[in-house]
Design a protein around this motif. Structure first.
Motif, PDB file in Angstrom:
ATOM      1  N   LEU A 222       4.143  -2.954  11.777  1.00  0.00           N
ATOM      2  CA  LEU A 222       2.961  -2.256  12.365  1.00  0.00           C
ATOM      3  C   LEU A 222       2.857  -1.003  11.823  1.00  0.00           C
ATOM      4  O   LEU A 222       3.637   0.026  12.138  1.00  0.00           O
ATOM      5  CB  LEU A 222       3.216  -2.307  13.886  1.00  0.00           C
ATOM      6  CG  LEU A 222       3.036  -3.438  14.545  1.00  0.00           C
ATOM      7  CD1 LEU A 222       3.397  -3.510  15.992  1.00  0.00           C
ATOM      8  CD2 LEU A 222       1.728  -4.419  14.342  1.00  0.00           C
ATOM      9  N   GLN A 223       1.866  -0.811  10.786  1.00  0.00           N
ATOM     10  CA  GLN A 223       1.697   0.601  10.081  1.00  0.00           C
ATOM     11  C   GLN A 223       1.047   1.734  11.133  1.00  0.00           C
ATOM     12  O   GLN A 223       1.253   2.792  10.768  1.00  0.00           O
ATOM     13  CB  GLN A 223       1.295   0.469   9.123  1.00  0.00           C
ATOM     14  CG  GLN A 223       1.951  -0.169   7.854  1.00  0.00           C
ATOM     15  CD  GLN A 223       3.357   0.512   7.210  1.00  0.00           C
ATOM     16  OE1 GLN A 223       3.370   1.762   7.585  1.00  0.00           O
ATOM     17  NE2 GLN A 223       4.351  -0.107   7.009  1.00  0.00           N
ATOM     18  N   ALA A 236      -3.151  -1.598  12.456  1.00  0.00           N
ATOM     19  CA  ALA A 236      -3.065  -1.971  10.806  1.00  0.00           C
ATOM     20  C   ALA A 236      -1.785  -2.562  10.576  1.00  0.00           C
ATOM     21  O   ALA A 236      -0.677  -2.067  11.030  1.00  0.00           O
ATOM     22  CB  ALA A 236      -3.284  -0.424  10.091  1.00  0.00           C
ATOM     23  N   VAL A 237      -1.654  -3.573   9.991  1.00  0.00           N
ATOM     24  CA  VAL A 237      -0.559  -4.360   9.598  1.00  0.00           C
ATOM     25  C   VAL A 237      -0.254  -4.387   8.127  1.00  0.00           C
ATOM     26  O   VAL A 237      -1.289  -4.444   7.339  1.00  0.00           O
ATOM     27  CB  VAL A 237      -0.352  -5.577  10.185  1.00  0.00           C
ATOM     28  CG1 VAL A 237      -0.308  -5.690  11.955  1.00  0.00           C
ATOM     29  CG2 VAL A 237      -1.606  -6.567   9.821  1.00  0.00           C
ATOM     30  N   ASP A 238       1.083  -4.673   7.873  1.00  0.00           N
ATOM     31  CA  ASP A 238       1.345  -4.692   6.284  1.00  0.00           C
ATOM     32  C   ASP A 238       2.477  -5.606   6.148  1.00  0.00           C
ATOM     33  O   ASP A 238       3.099  -5.979   6.943  1.00  0.00           O
ATOM     34  CB  ASP A 238       1.573  -3.376   5.632  1.00  0.00           C
ATOM     35  CG  ASP A 238       1.751  -3.117   4.426  1.00  0.00           C
ATOM     36  OD1 ASP A 238       1.414  -4.382   3.434  1.00  0.00           O
ATOM     37  OD2 ASP A 238       1.838  -2.223   3.823  1.00  0.00           O
ATOM     38  N   THR A 239       2.814  -5.823   5.130  1.00  0.00           N
ATOM     39  CA  THR A 239       3.986  -6.985   4.824  1.00  0.00           C
ATOM     40  C   THR A 239       4.822  -6.608   3.461  1.00  0.00           C
ATOM     41  O   THR A 239       4.097  -5.919   2.352  1.00  0.00           O
ATOM     42  CB  THR A 239       3.648  -8.502   4.720  1.00  0.00           C
ATOM     43  OG1 THR A 239       4.855  -9.038   4.543  1.00  0.00           O
ATOM     44  CG2 THR A 239       2.721  -8.648   3.584  1.00  0.00           C
ATOM     45  N   ARG A 274      -5.863  -5.105   7.663  1.00  0.00           N
ATOM     46  CA  ARG A 274      -4.755  -4.844   6.603  1.00  0.00           C
ATOM     47  C   ARG A 274      -4.582  -3.348   6.456  1.00  0.00           C
ATOM     48  O   ARG A 274      -5.637  -2.588   6.217  1.00  0.00           O
ATOM     49  CB  ARG A 274      -5.090  -5.542   5.266  1.00  0.00           C
ATOM     50  CG  ARG A 274      -4.132  -5.551   4.130  1.00  0.00           C
ATOM     51  CD  ARG A 274      -2.867  -6.402   4.560  1.00  0.00           C
ATOM     52  NE  ARG A 274      -1.725  -6.010   3.491  1.00  0.00           N
ATOM     53  CZ  ARG A 274      -1.575  -7.089   2.594  1.00  0.00           C
ATOM     54  NH1 ARG A 274      -2.399  -8.149   2.521  1.00  0.00           N
ATOM     55  NH2 ARG A 274      -0.653  -6.830   1.633  1.00  0.00           N
ATOM     56  N   TYR A 275      -3.431  -2.741   6.106  1.00  0.00           N
ATOM     57  CA  TYR A 275      -3.114  -1.637   5.988  1.00  0.00           C
ATOM     58  C   TYR A 275      -3.330  -1.393   4.608  1.00  0.00           C
ATOM     59  O   TYR A 275      -2.724  -1.921   3.501  1.00  0.00           O
ATOM     60  CB  TYR A 275      -1.597  -1.212   6.515  1.00  0.00           C
ATOM     61  CG  TYR A 275      -1.316   0.155   6.120  1.00  0.00           C
ATOM     62  CD1 TYR A 275      -1.820   1.312   6.851  1.00  0.00           C
ATOM     63  CD2 TYR A 275      -0.244   0.457   5.060  1.00  0.00           C
ATOM     64  CE1 TYR A 275      -1.470   2.452   6.313  1.00  0.00           C
ATOM     65  CE2 TYR A 275       0.115   1.642   4.607  1.00  0.00           C
ATOM     66  CZ  TYR A 275      -0.593   2.821   5.369  1.00  0.00           C
ATOM     67  OH  TYR A 275      -0.143   3.946   4.953  1.00  0.00           O
ATOM     68  N   TYR A 276      -3.817  -0.080   4.208  1.00  0.00           N
ATOM     69  CA  TYR A 276      -4.059   0.150   2.899  1.00  0.00           C
ATOM     70  C   TYR A 276      -3.664   1.951   2.763  1.00  0.00           C
ATOM     71  O   TYR A 276      -3.766   2.817   3.701  1.00  0.00           O
ATOM     72  CB  TYR A 276      -5.190   0.373   2.178  1.00  0.00           C
ATOM     73  CG  TYR A 276      -5.973  -1.179   2.153  1.00  0.00           C
ATOM     74  CD1 TYR A 276      -5.492  -1.837   1.063  1.00  0.00           C
ATOM     75  CD2 TYR A 276      -6.654  -1.845   3.006  1.00  0.00           C
ATOM     76  CE1 TYR A 276      -5.991  -3.032   0.858  1.00  0.00           C
ATOM     77  CE2 TYR A 276      -7.094  -3.171   3.060  1.00  0.00           C
ATOM     78  CZ  TYR A 276      -6.804  -3.821   1.989  1.00  0.00           C
ATOM     79  OH  TYR A 276      -7.210  -4.962   1.660  1.00  0.00           O
ATOM     80  N   GLN A 277      -2.849   2.242   1.915  1.00  0.00           N
ATOM     81  CA  GLN A 277      -2.494   3.644   1.848  1.00  0.00           C
ATOM     82  C   GLN A 277      -3.817   4.533   1.462  1.00  0.00           C
ATOM     83  O   GLN A 277      -3.842   5.739   1.861  1.00  0.00           O
ATOM     84  CB  GLN A 277      -1.483   3.905   0.591  1.00  0.00           C
ATOM     85  CG  GLN A 277      -0.038   3.538   1.147  1.00  0.00           C
ATOM     86  CD  GLN A 277       1.110   3.762   0.042  1.00  0.00           C
ATOM     87  OE1 GLN A 277       0.759   3.942  -1.303  1.00  0.00           O
ATOM     88  NE2 GLN A 277       2.237   3.936   0.524  1.00  0.00           N
ATOM     89  N   ASP A 278      -4.729   4.000   0.644  1.00  0.00           N
ATOM     90  CA  ASP A 278      -5.950   4.786   0.283  1.00  0.00           C
ATOM     91  C   ASP A 278      -6.935   4.939   1.550  1.00  0.00           C
ATOM     92  O   ASP A 278      -7.286   3.914   2.092  1.00  0.00           O
ATOM     93  CB  ASP A 278      -6.720   3.985  -0.694  1.00  0.00           C
ATOM     94  CG  ASP A 278      -8.049   5.094  -1.185  1.00  0.00           C
ATOM     95  OD1 ASP A 278      -7.901   6.109  -1.637  1.00  0.00           O
ATOM     96  OD2 ASP A 278      -8.957   4.229  -1.078  1.00  0.00           O
ATOM     97  N   PRO A 279      -7.195   6.197   1.693  1.00  0.00           N
ATOM     98  CA  PRO A 279      -7.963   6.279   3.114  1.00  0.00           C
ATOM     99  C   PRO A 279      -9.332   5.854   3.060  1.00  0.00           C
ATOM    100  O   PRO A 279      -9.826   5.514   3.977  1.00  0.00           O
ATOM    101  CB  PRO A 279      -7.898   7.810   3.368  1.00  0.00           C
ATOM    102  CG  PRO A 279      -7.584   8.460   1.810  1.00  0.00           C
ATOM    103  CD  PRO A 279      -7.041   7.370   1.342  1.00  0.00           C
ATOM    104  N   GLN A 280     -10.044   5.670   1.897  1.00  0.00           N
ATOM    105  CA  GLN A 280     -11.169   5.062   1.648  1.00  0.00           C
ATOM    106  C   GLN A 280     -11.217   3.549   1.981  1.00  0.00           C
ATOM    107  O   GLN A 280     -12.205   3.065   2.644  1.00  0.00           O
ATOM    108  CB  GLN A 280     -11.886   5.206   0.359  1.00  0.00           C
ATOM    109  CG  GLN A 280     -13.219   4.738   0.241  1.00  0.00           C
ATOM    110  CD  GLN A 280     -13.826   5.143  -1.069  1.00  0.00           C
ATOM    111  OE1 GLN A 280     -13.644   6.085  -1.585  1.00  0.00           O
ATOM    112  NE2 GLN A 280     -14.861   4.328  -1.625  1.00  0.00           N
ATOM    113  N   GLU A 281     -10.139   2.962   1.358  1.00  0.00           N
ATOM    114  CA  GLU A 281     -10.011   1.481   1.955  1.00  0.00           C
ATOM    115  C   GLU A 281      -9.766   1.300   3.393  1.00  0.00           C
ATOM    116  O   GLU A 281     -10.377   0.118   3.573  1.00  0.00           O
ATOM    117  CB  GLU A 281      -8.884   0.745   0.920  1.00  0.00           C
ATOM    118  CG  GLU A 281      -9.217   0.695  -0.659  1.00  0.00           C
ATOM    119  CD  GLU A 281      -8.048   0.160  -1.525  1.00  0.00           C
ATOM    120  OE1 GLU A 281      -8.225  -1.048  -1.960  1.00  0.00           O
ATOM    121  OE2 GLU A 281      -7.028   0.905  -1.579  1.00  0.00           O
TER     122      GLU A 281
END
Length: 413
Positions: A222-223, A236-239, A274-281
């Motif tokens: 859980l990001q 926001a989740v990631d794997t 889905r988690y993305y590091q890019d703030p726009q995404e």
């Protein structure tokens, strides 16, 4: 009385978890102190309780003398030999007395002291029993309301669900089962108090950890989380495993996992993205179904400005601005939302735009471009099947027609 004491010992040991030795010490001390305040005032007493059968025994501690001045605390040497044949002047002997002589007032006082000590024991054990459960979900039964607080029975202790930790709109009746997050143990003059919460973001986090095995084993993380209790939660989740779909894992087969969490939260909506590091995404994912346009990012101020269509504006902002606030908290960026300006394009505007486009792409004059547009060739894509002879008939020279055909072929290659 021994049967009553034995019952108290067994009940406290089994139901309250208070050891028999502790209870015996408490009851003995309470009876002794109470008796000394009653008809046995001035005496030195010794009280013992048999841990097996609850039998109560009491002794008066007497000072052996050859001339009695204080009958309550002294005993003559000759009488002392009735209790201890080896007694000598100056010794102390134990003279057994009937517990009934301790008096009814002493018994009542002792009962009050015992109950007070029992409550003290229970409070002392609360911290030890629950200190390792802080941050976990606990289940209890609603008992009553006190000064706006909801009192919840957890089995070994009662806990408090304050108004600030409840979800707006939720209400619970006595004897109703309830699940909460144990957020802390507060020290008060009345002893330690267990504080519960259903509005904490960590309550939702723990529900996901309990419901989704991939989160529990670390495959899915859980990001980010943002919650407006009773309205909506964004997650926001990631794997770390490319073979795992983190969103699908949290949703479950036919939505079974997320539905279970939604039921526990009383129908509160949950958006899993889905988690993305890019703030726009991240913005594009978190603000769905609204579509952000003309995005500008100010990294120094951690602000994002974007526009949405008039139809999407209410969706992006949400009821009382909650969707925008949740998205902002989830991203950790301040959001500035504007309405996209709609520019009406007339026939003349579209004709001028087509002329300029052909001029740039085909390398011909404005006049020749206008000639082609007016003939129906408004873009490179519609030149399919057009030959040089057709262009010559429209007014272009052979050289210009050959150049246009060549440019169209390059553009469509």
């Amino acid at each position: 009385m021994s049967s009553e004491i034995l019952s108290v010992l067994e009940y406290m040991e089994k139901e309250k978890g208070i050891s028999r030795d502790d209870m015996i010490a408490t009851i003995s001390s309470a009876i002794r102190n109470a008796a000394l305040k009653g008809i046995n005032a001035g005496q030195e007493l010794k009280v013992e309780i048999n841990p097996k059968n609850g039998a109560l025994q009491a002794w008066s501690i007497m000072h052996v003398v050859d001339s009695v001045a204080e009958p309550a605390t002294e005993i003559h040497i000759e009488k002392a030999h009735l209790y201890n044949k080896e007694a000598k002047v100056g010794d102390y002997i134990e003279k057994e007395i009937d517990p009934a002589y301790l008096g009814r007032i002493a018994a009542q006082t002792a009962r009050q002291a015992i109950m007070q000590r029992i409550r003290q024991f229970e409070k002392e054990r609360i911290y030890d029993d629950y200190k390792d459960s802080v941050g976990d979900i606990v289940t209890g039964t609603v008992r009553r309301r006190e000064r706006g607080d909801l009192i919840v029975d957890l089995g070994k202790a009662e806990a408090i669900l304050p108004p600030r930790e409840r979800v707006p709109g939720e209400d619970y009746a006595p004897n109703e089962r309830i699940r909460c997050l144990l957020v802390g143990i507060e020290t008060t003059p009345r002893g330690p108090e267990l504080i519960l919460s259903r509005s904490s973001i960590n309550f939702v986090r723990r529900l996901f950890e309990l419901e989704v095995t991939e989160i529990a084993d670390g495959t899915v993380s859980l990001q980010g989380m943002a919650r407006e209790p009773g309205y909506r939660t964004k997650v926001a989740v990631d794997t770390s495993d490319p073979k795992v779909d983190p969103v699908g894992a949290c949703v479950g087969a036919r939505g079974a996992r997320v539905k279970s969490i939604v039921r526990e939260l009383g129908g509160e909506k949950i958006d899993i993205i889905r988690y993305y590091q890019d703030p726009q995404e991240m913005l594009e994912e978190a603000i769905k179904p609204a579509i952000p346009r003309n995005i500008r990012i100010d990294e120094s101020q951690r602000r994002i400005y974007f526009e949405v269509s008039e139809d999407d504006l209410s969706v992006a902002i949400g009821r009382r601005g909650q969707n925008a606030k949740l998205t902002s908290r989830l991203l950790g960026w301040r959001l500035d939302i504007g309405k996209e300006k709609q520019v009406a394009h007339g026939f003349d505007d579209r004709r001028e735009a087509a002329i300029r486009t052909l001029q740039d792409r085909l390398g011909i004059s404005v006049e020749k471009s206008a000639m082609l547009v007016d003939s129906g060739l408004a873009s490179v894509e519609v030149f399919e099947g057009v030959e040089a002879a057709d262009l010559i008939d429209m007014g272009l020279s052979e050289e210009e027609a050959a150049t246009v055909i060549e440019k169209v072929s390059e553009a469509r290659a």
